[in-house]
Design a protein around this motif. Sequence first.
Motif, PDB file in Angstrom:
ATOM      1  N   LEU A   6       0.808  -1.221   0.000  1.00  0.00           N
ATOM      2  CA  LEU A   6       0.000   0.000   0.000  1.00  0.00           C
ATOM      3  C   LEU A   6       0.843   1.273   0.000  1.00  0.00           C
ATOM      4  CD1 LEU A   6      -3.143  -0.622   2.228  1.00  0.00           C
ATOM      5  CD2 LEU A   6      -2.996  -0.260  -0.223  1.00  0.00           C
ATOM      6  N   TYR A   7       2.158   1.146   0.162  1.00  0.00           N
ATOM      7  CA  TYR A   7       2.984   2.342   0.023  1.00  0.00           C
ATOM      8  C   TYR A   7       2.993   2.839  -1.422  1.00  0.00           C
ATOM      9  CZ  TYR A   7       6.723  -0.467  -2.073  1.00  0.00           C
ATOM     10  OH  TYR A   7       7.469  -1.268  -2.908  1.00  0.00           O
ATOM     11  N   LYS A   8       2.551   2.001  -2.357  1.00  0.00           N
ATOM     12  CA  LYS A   8       2.457   2.410  -3.754  1.00  0.00           C
ATOM     13  C   LYS A   8       1.126   3.099  -4.077  1.00  0.00           C
ATOM     14  CE  LYS A   8       5.549  -1.204  -5.504  1.00  0.00           C
ATOM     15  NZ  LYS A   8       5.707  -2.336  -6.453  1.00  0.00           N
ATOM     16  N   LEU A   9       0.204   3.100  -3.128  1.00  0.00           N
ATOM     17  CA  LEU A   9      -1.081   3.767  -3.356  1.00  0.00           C
ATOM     18  C   LEU A   9      -0.879   5.267  -3.421  1.00  0.00           C
ATOM     19  CD1 LEU A   9      -4.185   3.753  -3.528  1.00  0.00           C
ATOM     20  CD2 LEU A   9      -4.230   3.754  -1.031  1.00  0.00           C
ATOM     21  N   SER A  10      -1.291   5.875  -4.520  1.00  0.00           N
ATOM     22  CA  SER A  10      -1.075   7.300  -4.745  1.00  0.00           C
ATOM     23  C   SER A  10      -2.412   8.026  -4.836  1.00  0.00           C
ATOM     24  CB  SER A  10      -0.284   7.513  -6.045  1.00  0.00           C
ATOM     25  OG  SER A  10      -0.221   8.884  -6.376  1.00  0.00           O
ATOM     26  N   PRO A  11      -2.493   9.271  -4.341  1.00  0.00           N
ATOM     27  CA  PRO A  11      -3.731  10.053  -4.469  1.00  0.00           C
ATOM     28  C   PRO A  11      -3.901  10.708  -5.835  1.00  0.00           C
ATOM     29  CG  PRO A  11      -2.106  11.307  -3.266  1.00  0.00           C
ATOM     30  CD  PRO A  11      -1.476   9.961  -3.528  1.00  0.00           C
ATOM     31  N   LEU A  12      -3.026  10.424  -6.772  1.00  0.00           N
ATOM     32  CA  LEU A  12      -3.082  11.034  -8.099  1.00  0.00           C
ATOM     33  C   LEU A  12      -3.990  10.236  -9.021  1.00  0.00           C
ATOM     34  CD1 LEU A  12       0.718  11.808  -8.549  1.00  0.00           C
ATOM     35  CD2 LEU A  12      -1.058  13.296  -7.597  1.00  0.00           C
ATOM     36  N   TYR A  13      -4.522  10.920 -10.033  1.00  0.00           N
ATOM     37  CA  TYR A  13      -5.427  10.297 -10.997  1.00  0.00           C
ATOM     38  C   TYR A  13      -4.798  10.318 -12.391  1.00  0.00           C
ATOM     39  CZ  TYR A  13      -9.371  10.275  -7.746  1.00  0.00           C
ATOM     40  OH  TYR A  13     -10.195  10.021  -6.683  1.00  0.00           O
ATOM     41  N   PRO A  14      -4.690   9.175 -13.052  1.00  0.00           N
ATOM     42  CA  PRO A  14      -4.241   9.165 -14.452  1.00  0.00           C
ATOM     43  C   PRO A  14      -5.418   9.422 -15.379  1.00  0.00           C
ATOM     44  CG  PRO A  14      -4.544   6.926 -13.690  1.00  0.00           C
ATOM     45  CD  PRO A  14      -4.894   7.819 -12.521  1.00  0.00           C
ATOM     46  N   PHE A  15      -5.162  10.074 -16.497  1.00  0.00           N
ATOM     47  CA  PHE A  15      -6.229  10.387 -17.439  1.00  0.00           C
ATOM     48  C   PHE A  15      -6.157   9.537 -18.710  1.00  0.00           C
ATOM     49  CE2 PHE A  15      -5.539  14.214 -14.889  1.00  0.00           C
ATOM     50  CZ  PHE A  15      -6.818  14.429 -14.404  1.00  0.00           C
TER      51      PHE A  15
ATOM     52  N   TYR B 274     -12.676   0.010  -3.606  1.00  0.00           N
ATOM     53  CA  TYR B 274     -12.510   0.306  -2.185  1.00  0.00           C
ATOM     54  C   TYR B 274     -11.295   1.181  -1.909  1.00  0.00           C
ATOM     55  CZ  TYR B 274     -11.924  -0.505   2.846  1.00  0.00           C
ATOM     56  OH  TYR B 274     -11.768  -0.336   4.200  1.00  0.00           O
ATOM     57  N   LEU B 275     -10.395   1.303  -2.857  1.00  0.00           N
ATOM     58  CA  LEU B 275      -9.111   1.945  -2.590  1.00  0.00           C
ATOM     59  C   LEU B 275      -9.257   3.415  -2.218  1.00  0.00           C
ATOM     60  CD1 LEU B 275      -6.895   0.380  -5.379  1.00  0.00           C
ATOM     61  CD2 LEU B 275      -7.025  -0.262  -2.980  1.00  0.00           C
ATOM     62  N   TYR B 276     -10.292   4.081  -2.740  1.00  0.00           N
ATOM     63  CA  TYR B 276     -10.429   5.510  -2.444  1.00  0.00           C
ATOM     64  C   TYR B 276     -10.635   5.751  -0.966  1.00  0.00           C
ATOM     65  CZ  TYR B 276     -15.478   5.230  -1.640  1.00  0.00           C
ATOM     66  OH  TYR B 276     -16.717   4.946  -1.106  1.00  0.00           O
ATOM     67  N   ARG B 277     -11.210   4.754  -0.253  1.00  0.00           N
ATOM     68  CA  ARG B 277     -11.429   4.910   1.187  1.00  0.00           C
ATOM     69  C   ARG B 277     -10.120   4.852   1.961  1.00  0.00           C
ATOM     70  NH1 ARG B 277     -16.314   1.571   3.618  1.00  0.00           N
ATOM     71  NH2 ARG B 277     -15.750   3.001   5.299  1.00  0.00           N
ATOM     72  N   LEU B 278      -9.135   4.161   1.396  1.00  0.00           N
ATOM     73  CA  LEU B 278      -7.850   4.068   2.071  1.00  0.00           C
ATOM     74  C   LEU B 278      -7.056   5.369   1.974  1.00  0.00           C
ATOM     75  CD1 LEU B 278      -6.751   0.509   0.869  1.00  0.00           C
ATOM     76  CD2 LEU B 278      -7.672   1.120   3.108  1.00  0.00           C
ATOM     77  N   LEU B 279      -7.375   6.206   0.991  1.00  0.00           N
ATOM     78  CA  LEU B 279      -6.621   7.448   0.821  1.00  0.00           C
ATOM     79  C   LEU B 279      -6.730   8.344   2.053  1.00  0.00           C
ATOM     80  CD1 LEU B 279      -7.467   8.341  -2.886  1.00  0.00           C
ATOM     81  CD2 LEU B 279      -5.315   7.459  -1.998  1.00  0.00           C
ATOM     82  N   SER B 280      -7.916   8.430   2.653  1.00  0.00           N
ATOM     83  CA  SER B 280      -8.109   9.281   3.827  1.00  0.00           C
ATOM     84  C   SER B 280      -7.348   8.752   5.039  1.00  0.00           C
ATOM     85  CB  SER B 280      -9.596   9.399   4.159  1.00  0.00           C
ATOM     86  OG  SER B 280     -10.151   8.128   4.426  1.00  0.00           O
ATOM     87  N   GLU B 281      -7.053   7.450   5.056  1.00  0.00           N
ATOM     88  CA  GLU B 281      -6.323   6.871   6.174  1.00  0.00           C
ATOM     89  C   GLU B 281      -4.814   7.066   6.038  1.00  0.00           C
ATOM     90  OE1 GLU B 281      -7.350   2.819   6.771  1.00  0.00           O
ATOM     91  OE2 GLU B 281      -9.500   3.135   6.463  1.00  0.00           O
ATOM     92  N   TYR B 282      -4.330   7.283   4.819  1.00  0.00           N
ATOM     93  CA  TYR B 282      -2.892   7.335   4.580  1.00  0.00           C
ATOM     94  C   TYR B 282      -2.384   8.719   4.206  1.00  0.00           C
ATOM     95  CZ  TYR B 282      -2.668   2.245   4.762  1.00  0.00           C
ATOM     96  OH  TYR B 282      -2.730   0.942   5.180  1.00  0.00           O
TER      97      TYR B 282
ATOM     98  N   SER C 145      -3.178  13.190   3.725  1.00  0.00           N
ATOM     99  CA  SER C 145      -3.977  14.391   3.987  1.00  0.00           C
ATOM    100  C   SER C 145      -4.265  15.093   2.666  1.00  0.00           C
ATOM    101  CB  SER C 145      -3.230  15.341   4.926  1.00  0.00           C
ATOM    102  OG  SER C 145      -2.986  14.735   6.176  1.00  0.00           O
ATOM    103  N   PRO C 146      -5.478  15.630   2.501  1.00  0.00           N
ATOM    104  CA  PRO C 146      -5.807  16.306   1.224  1.00  0.00           C
ATOM    105  C   PRO C 146      -4.835  17.425   0.874  1.00  0.00           C
ATOM    106  CG  PRO C 146      -7.783  15.949   2.534  1.00  0.00           C
ATOM    107  CD  PRO C 146      -6.626  15.582   3.409  1.00  0.00           C
ATOM    108  N   GLU C 147      -4.247  18.095   1.886  1.00  0.00           N
ATOM    109  CA  GLU C 147      -3.319  19.185   1.608  1.00  0.00           C
ATOM    110  C   GLU C 147      -2.063  18.718   0.888  1.00  0.00           C
ATOM    111  OE1 GLU C 147      -4.979  19.979   5.823  1.00  0.00           O
ATOM    112  OE2 GLU C 147      -4.585  18.281   4.493  1.00  0.00           O
ATOM    113  N   ASP C 148      -1.758  17.415   1.007  1.00  0.00           N
ATOM    114  CA  ASP C 148      -0.517  16.902   0.440  1.00  0.00           C
ATOM    115  C   ASP C 148      -0.716  16.104  -0.854  1.00  0.00           C
ATOM    116  OD1 ASP C 148       0.819  17.871   2.746  1.00  0.00           O
ATOM    117  OD2 ASP C 148       0.174  16.104   3.849  1.00  0.00           O
ATOM    118  N   TYR C 149      -1.944  16.092  -1.390  1.00  0.00           N
ATOM    119  CA  TYR C 149      -2.159  15.372  -2.638  1.00  0.00           C
ATOM    120  C   TYR C 149      -1.278  15.932  -3.740  1.00  0.00           C
ATOM    121  CZ  TYR C 149      -6.282  12.908  -0.803  1.00  0.00           C
ATOM    122  OH  TYR C 149      -7.122  12.097  -0.090  1.00  0.00           O
TER     123      TYR C 149
END
Length: 350
Positions: free
Chosen positions: A268-277, A332-340, A342-346
């Motif tokens: 899960l350290y590879k989980l990123s808050p970024l979105y590919p287009f 389900y992965l989007y729910r993990l973003l809030s646990e790992y 902060s929105p300020e650091d996306y």
Amino acid sequence: MDGLPIRFDNFIRFLKRDESGGTSEISEKTAKFVLSLIKEHKFNKEEDVRSLIRLLTRFGRKLVQFKPLEIALVNIVRRALHIIREECSHIKLDTSPLQLKQRRSTLKTLIKGTDSTQESAGLKEMKKRILQDVQELLDELEAHMERIAEQATQHIHSNEVILTFGKSKTVENFLSHVRGNRKFEVLVAEAAPGLQGQLMCKTLAEHGIDTTLIADNSVFALMSRVNKVIIGTDALMANGGLITKSGCYGVCLAAQAHSVPILVTCGLYKLSPLYPFDQDTFNDSLSPALVSCLPGAEESKYLTISVPAFDYIPPDLISLYITDVGGHNPSYLYRLLSEYYSPEDYDLNS
């Protein structure tokens, strides 16, 4: 503080020179570097905490600038920033960018008295908790492969035919974990032009696994024999898609055509808050000489050869992500973003 930019550059150059380790190894080194920065930082007053956040944000921007496609490294910095912001929220210390100019003391609501000694003691106690949490993050990185491999018995059964693509240390550990308990066969696509699949095939054979190397253009023909596809990934995006080595997209499409489930082993350290287009959002171009036999010939000027380094796999092609905290569906992965994070650091450049 004056020498920190030079220290950042030296560390990033060290990462660029170190070609022996994969994403997991350099992520651990990044976590150790972040831990050392926090240890050396003073926690005497509120502004010291804010300056640490700015310092780590600056380091994250450097990583994006020097290694933009090593998304996991920036995720380590985001995780550390989230830990610090969480501790600040517990003591009512505002770290939002809009409030930094106010410089208003907020520790007085929690620490009785206005003595600076008491305030400094409270901040030092917070520093201990931050260091402990970042150390737990480092321990998580060091143990994530074992935790993923422990779940292999739930997904690999006897007499199955499993297909993988190229070389992945996580997939290798996952498959070798059940080699003595169950008999199964592995087909390894060679992943041209890098041909990392040849190394993967050799390694699995050394573990005593029945392994067969196949050409990439044979994947669709052999997919009807396959029970499941297991692959690794370089990055896991916020929408549930993944960034992986070029050529894997064709394997996933072949699996979808034959209704074969696709499992992805990923820390899960590879989980990123970024979105590919699209396929080009997070990608790089390799030399055409890797695939062209006429790189310097006269005829080559009439050719346009594109050799992407990565493929973007949309989430609808993935059946399950096997992570170090269990299996998760892409939705389900989007729910993990809030646990790992902060929105300020996306977006560290904002």
